[in-house]
Design an enzyme around this catalytic site. Structure first.
Site, short mmCIF file in Angstrom:
data_model
loop_
_atom_site.label_atom_id
_atom_site.label_comp_id
_atom_site.label_asym_id
_atom_site.label_seq_id
_atom_site.Cartn_x
_atom_site.Cartn_y
_atom_site.Cartn_z
N CYS A 59 63.15 70.62 25.14
CA CYS A 59 63.48 71.34 23.91
C CYS A 59 62.97 72.79 23.99
O CYS A 59 63.52 73.58 24.75
CB CYS A 59 62.92 70.56 22.73
SG CYS A 59 63.70 70.92 21.17
N GLU A 66 59.96 62.09 25.42
CA GLU A 66 58.60 61.66 25.04
C GLU A 66 58.58 61.03 23.66
O GLU A 66 57.59 60.40 23.28
CB GLU A 66 57.63 62.84 25.14
CG GLU A 66 57.61 63.79 23.96
CD GLU A 66 58.86 64.65 23.80
OE1 GLU A 66 59.86 64.41 24.52
OE2 GLU A 66 58.86 65.55 22.94
N HIS A 71 64.44 64.66 23.45
CA HIS A 71 63.01 64.40 23.61
C HIS A 71 62.73 63.05 24.25
O HIS A 71 62.59 62.04 23.54
CB HIS A 71 62.33 64.44 22.24
CG HIS A 71 62.19 65.81 21.66
ND1 HIS A 71 61.06 66.58 21.84
CD2 HIS A 71 63.05 66.55 20.91
CE1 HIS A 71 61.22 67.74 21.22
NE2 HIS A 71 62.41 67.75 20.64
#
Lengths: 87, 233
Positions: B87, B206, B204
Site C-alpha cells: 500500500c 498482513e 494488504h
C-alpha cells in the site's frame, strides 16, 4: 537576495485526473454549462535565497524535478523569479 | 542474519500488523526498524508497510522517499534482497523509482476499504515464486490512492517482461474492470522490478493473516520469501 518563485504542477496529458473529473461533475451540477474539461493541479510558492534570478530559477527547477513533481504523472512550469528582499 | 525488518516511517500504521504476520503468523525473526536506520545489510527481507507516511503530503510516498533509510533500502534492493511494499509502501517504492509507475487517487475519489480478489499473474518474484500461477488470493484493500498508472509504452514493457504480479479479478477469478475498484490501468494490483526481488502491491497481505479476521491468504504471499531467507521457525 530573496526570490519568490511560483511552481505549477499539473497532471500530464494522457494521465487520468479523477479530481478534475469530479470538479467537472460538480460544476455541471451547479448549473455551469459548457465546461469542456477540468484539470486540477498544485501551485507551490517558493521563497529562496540566491545570488541572482538565474540561480533562483535553476534551484526551483531542480526542486521541481526532484520532489515537487512526479515526472511519471505530472508536468511542471516554473515562473520568473520575483525579487522580494535584499540581503 | 537478522530476519525480516519492517520499516516504520512517521505516519506508517501497518507496521504492527506486518510485524505480527511475520513473527506470529509465520514464526519469523522480525524487527520493527525506524526510518532513520541507514544499514539493512544484516537483514534477510525488508517490508515497507501501509499507512500515511508524512501525512501523504505533496503526493503519497513522495517525502518518505527522502527518509534516511531510503538509501539503505535502495542498496539492499540493488544487492538483490527481497523487498515488499504494501500500500503506502508500494507508493514509496514507485516514488523512489525502485518500481515502475505511479499511484494516483482512486478514480472514484473515494477511500476504498473492502475485501477483494487478486490473481497471481507472475510467479517470477521473490514473493510469489512459492505461489501457483493464476491462483486467486482474497485480500483486503484500504486506500484512497491505489489507482496504478503507467504510460502505454511502459505497460507494454511490463507485460512483455512479466512484471505485472497481481491483477484485480472477480470472486470467480475472471478479469473485469469493475474488479479494479480504484481504476488501475490493466487492473494492476501489484508489480515487480525487473530483477524480481522488489514487489509492491496495494492490497494488504498482513491483514489477511488469520482466519479469525477474514482470511489467511496473505500468509501465503509472505511465507515464501521469508522461508527463502531462512527465517521460518
Amino acid at each position: 537576495m530573496r526570490w519568490a518563485i511560483d511552481v505549477t504542477v499539473m497532471p500530464k496529458t494522457g494521465v487520468s485526473d479523477p479530481q478534475g473529473e469530479a470538479v467537472r461533475g460538480g460544476l455541471a451540477m451547479l448549473g455551469f454549462s459548457g465546461v469542456q474539461d477540468v484539470r486540477v493541479g498544485r501551485h507551490i510558492l517558493l521563497e529562496v535565497s540566491a545570488a541572482d534570478a538565474l540561480a533562483a530559477g535553476e534551484a526551483a527547477q531542480r526542486m521541481a524535478e526532484r520532489l515537487l513533481s512526479n515526472p511519471v504523472i505530472e508536468m511542471f512550469s516554473v515562473g520568473e523569479p520575483r525579487l522580494v528582499g535584499g540581503g | 542474519m537478522a530476519g525480516v525488518a519492517v520499516i516504520t516511517f512517521p505516519g506508517s500504521n501497518g507496521d504492527t500488523d506486518a510485524f505480527h504476520a511475520f513473527r506470529d503468523g509465520l514464526g519469523c525473526r522480525t524487527s520493527m526498524v525506524d526510518y532513520r536506520e541507514t544499514d539493512f545489510s544484516g537483514y534477510d527481507a525488508l517490508v515497507l508497510p501501509g499507512g500515511f507516511s508524512y501525512g501523504d503530503y505533496l503526493r503519497c510516498g513522495a517525502i518518505a522517499r527522502f527518509a534516511p533509510a531510503m538509501e539503505a533500502i535502495r542498496a539492499f534492493a540493488e544487492w538483490g534482497g527481497p523487498v515488499l511494499g504494501i500500500c503506502n509502501g508500494f507508493q514509496i517504492l514507485t516514488e523512489a523509482h525502485l518500481l515502475p509507475g505511479a499511484l494516483l487517487k482512486n478514480a472514484s475519489l473515494r477511500f476504498h476499504s473492502a475485501w477483494v480478489h487478486v490473481r497471481v499473474v507472475s510467479t517470477a518474484s521473490a514473493w510469489t515464486s512459492g505461489l501457483m500461477a493464476d491462483e486467486v488470493l482474497h485480500l483486503p484493500v484500504a486506500h484512497g490512492g491505489g489507482n496504478y498508472f503507467v504510460d502505454d509504452e511502459t505497460l507494454a514493457r511490463l507485460r512483455d517482461r512479466d512484471q505485472v504480479v497481481f491483477r484485480y479479478v472477480d470472486a470467480d477469478g475472471s478479469p473485469s474492470s469493475e474488479a479494479s475498484i480504484n481504476g488501475s490501468v490493466d487492473e494492476i494490483a501489484g508489480v515487480r522490478n525487473e530483477a524480481g526481488n522488489v514487489v509492491g502491491l496495494m492490497p494488504h497481505p498482513e491483514r489477511a493473516a488469520d482466519q479469525l479476521i477474514g482470511g489467511d491468504d496473505g500468509l501465503r504471499l509472505l511465507a515464501h520469501a521469508a522461508a527463502m531467507a531462512g527465517v521460518s521457525a
